[in-house]
Design an enzyme around this catalytic site. Structure first.
Site, PDB file in Angstrom:
ATOM      1  N   TYR A 254       0.842  -1.198   0.000  1.00 50.29           N
ATOM      2  CA  TYR A 254       0.000   0.000   0.000  1.00 50.29           C
ATOM      3  C   TYR A 254       0.881   1.253   0.000  1.00 50.29           C
ATOM      4  O   TYR A 254       1.632   1.464   0.934  1.00 50.29           O
ATOM      5  CB  TYR A 254      -0.907   0.043   1.232  1.00 50.29           C
ATOM      6  CG  TYR A 254      -1.805  -1.143   1.448  1.00 50.29           C
ATOM      7  CD1 TYR A 254      -2.193  -1.961   0.395  1.00 50.29           C
ATOM      8  CD2 TYR A 254      -2.269  -1.469   2.730  1.00 50.29           C
ATOM      9  CE1 TYR A 254      -3.021  -3.052   0.614  1.00 50.29           C
ATOM     10  CE2 TYR A 254      -3.103  -2.547   2.949  1.00 50.29           C
ATOM     11  CZ  TYR A 254      -3.473  -3.335   1.889  1.00 50.29           C
ATOM     12  OH  TYR A 254      -4.288  -4.420   2.107  1.00 50.29           O
ATOM     13  N   SER A 255       0.857   2.132  -0.981  1.00 47.20           N
ATOM     14  CA  SER A 255       0.061   2.124  -2.193  1.00 47.20           C
ATOM     15  C   SER A 255       0.990   2.213  -3.416  1.00 47.20           C
ATOM     16  O   SER A 255       1.053   3.230  -4.092  1.00 47.20           O
ATOM     17  CB  SER A 255      -0.903   3.308  -2.156  1.00 47.20           C
ATOM     18  OG  SER A 255      -0.157   4.490  -1.804  1.00 47.20           O
TER      19      SER A 255
END
Length: 318
Positions: free
Chosen positions: A51-52
């Site tokens: 993420y991300s």
């Protein structure tokens, strides 16, 4: 609070998803959501090293870094159960479960989070190119080193989960305590049945992701939303994935009816349905804003009746 199976960890019934931190929720918004979650009694936060990294110019780890800065600013580390994952990074050298990749990724996650130990560390997806003895051996090494406390798996089939359990038993590795599958009212077939049975048989706690089906089960969409430009990437994805099925809209209708009966939000009902399933301890849901989080929090106290569960089962079974 429910116990996270064999870990002995007590967790809030809502696991707060951190996938939006540093992505669709900037740092201020992320801090506000975390503050409100903890104020409401929340104790369980889920993130991942990927993420991300799908965002241009994001190297990955943004969510962990935001969570780490929040922990440094607020303290209270001992009150939180922190879960993160390895093996699904967009960088090729981290998108695998080779032991050297796992060990390097864990150190990087610890640094970003600013903690000495990760409470729950997942293999983010099955990597059939790496023998389970090697990947689970690396996880056992991390447990013995005190860098992680408990082992989880995500996106594993029933057959591979059984194999993984057998490997840990044969070699005396740290046991698999938690499974994180995709599971919600609209995505049932992949978990219900054999995979769920394996979890029940071995006392593996289930912490489902996509508990609200990419936001579709929040109730903010209608049949007229199908062709609309929804704006955010997640909203567009939700409509594209679920909007073309009549079963999806029938499930939303049933959710709205149950929510009205209980005077609560559609989101809370969808998550409470999950919490009532065998082996499920705490579904994961994320919130970009405090307002969105407020829609989720009532699930912790909501007790659905047998007739509510039956109505939701019937609608979502199609």
């Amino acid at each position: 609070m429910p116990a996270l199976a064999s870990t002995g960890l007590d967790v809030h019934p809502l696991c707060l998803g951190g996938n939006v931190f540093g992505w669709t929720a900037d740092e201020d918004a992320s801090f506000a959501v975390l503050d409100r979650y903890v104020a409401a009694g929340g104790t369980f936060v889920d993130t991942a090293d990927v993420y991300s990294s799908w965002v241009p110019d994001h190297p990955g780890g943004e969510s962990e870094a935001v969570l780490g800065r929040w922990l440094a600013a607020r303290g209270g580390r001992e009150d939180l159960v922190i879960a993160t994952k390895v093996g699904m990074h967009f960088k090729a050298d981290l998108a695998n479960l080779r032991p050297e990749s796992i060990l390097r990724a864990c150190d990087a996650s610890l640094e970003r989070l600013g903690v000495e130990t990760i409470d729950l560390y997942y293999q983010h997806r099955d990597d059939e190119d790496v023998p389970l003895q090697e990947s689970l051996g690396a996880f056992d090494e991390l447990v013995r080193a005190g860098k992680i406390k408990h082992v989880g798996l995500s996106n594993f089939s029933a057959a591979r989960l059984r194999e993984a359990v057998a490997v840990t038993q044969e070699h005396g590795y740290a046991p698999i305590s938690v499974l994180q599958p995709q599971y919600n009212l609209l995505d049932r077939a992949g978990f219900e049945g054999e995979l769920q049975d394996v979890c029940v048989e071995h006392g593996i706690a289930v912490v489902p992701f996509y508990g609200l089906a990419m936001g579709f089960l929040t109730g903010k969409y209608t049949r007229e939303s199908e062709a609309a430009d929804m704006g955010t990437p997640r909203a567009k994805g939700a409509i594209k994935t679920y909007g073309g099925q009549e079963r999806s809209w029938a499930t939303l209708d049933a959710l709205r009816a149950v929510a009205a009966e209980h005077g609560t939000s559609v989101s809370a009902v969808a998550l409470a349905w999950l919490r009532a399933r065998d082996a499920v301890v705490a579904p994961i849901a994320s919130a970009r804003t405090v307002e969105q989080l407020e829609e989720l929090l009532p699930m912790a106290e909501l007790q659905l009746r047998d007739e509510d569960l039956a109505a939701l089962d019937a609608a979502s079974a199609g």
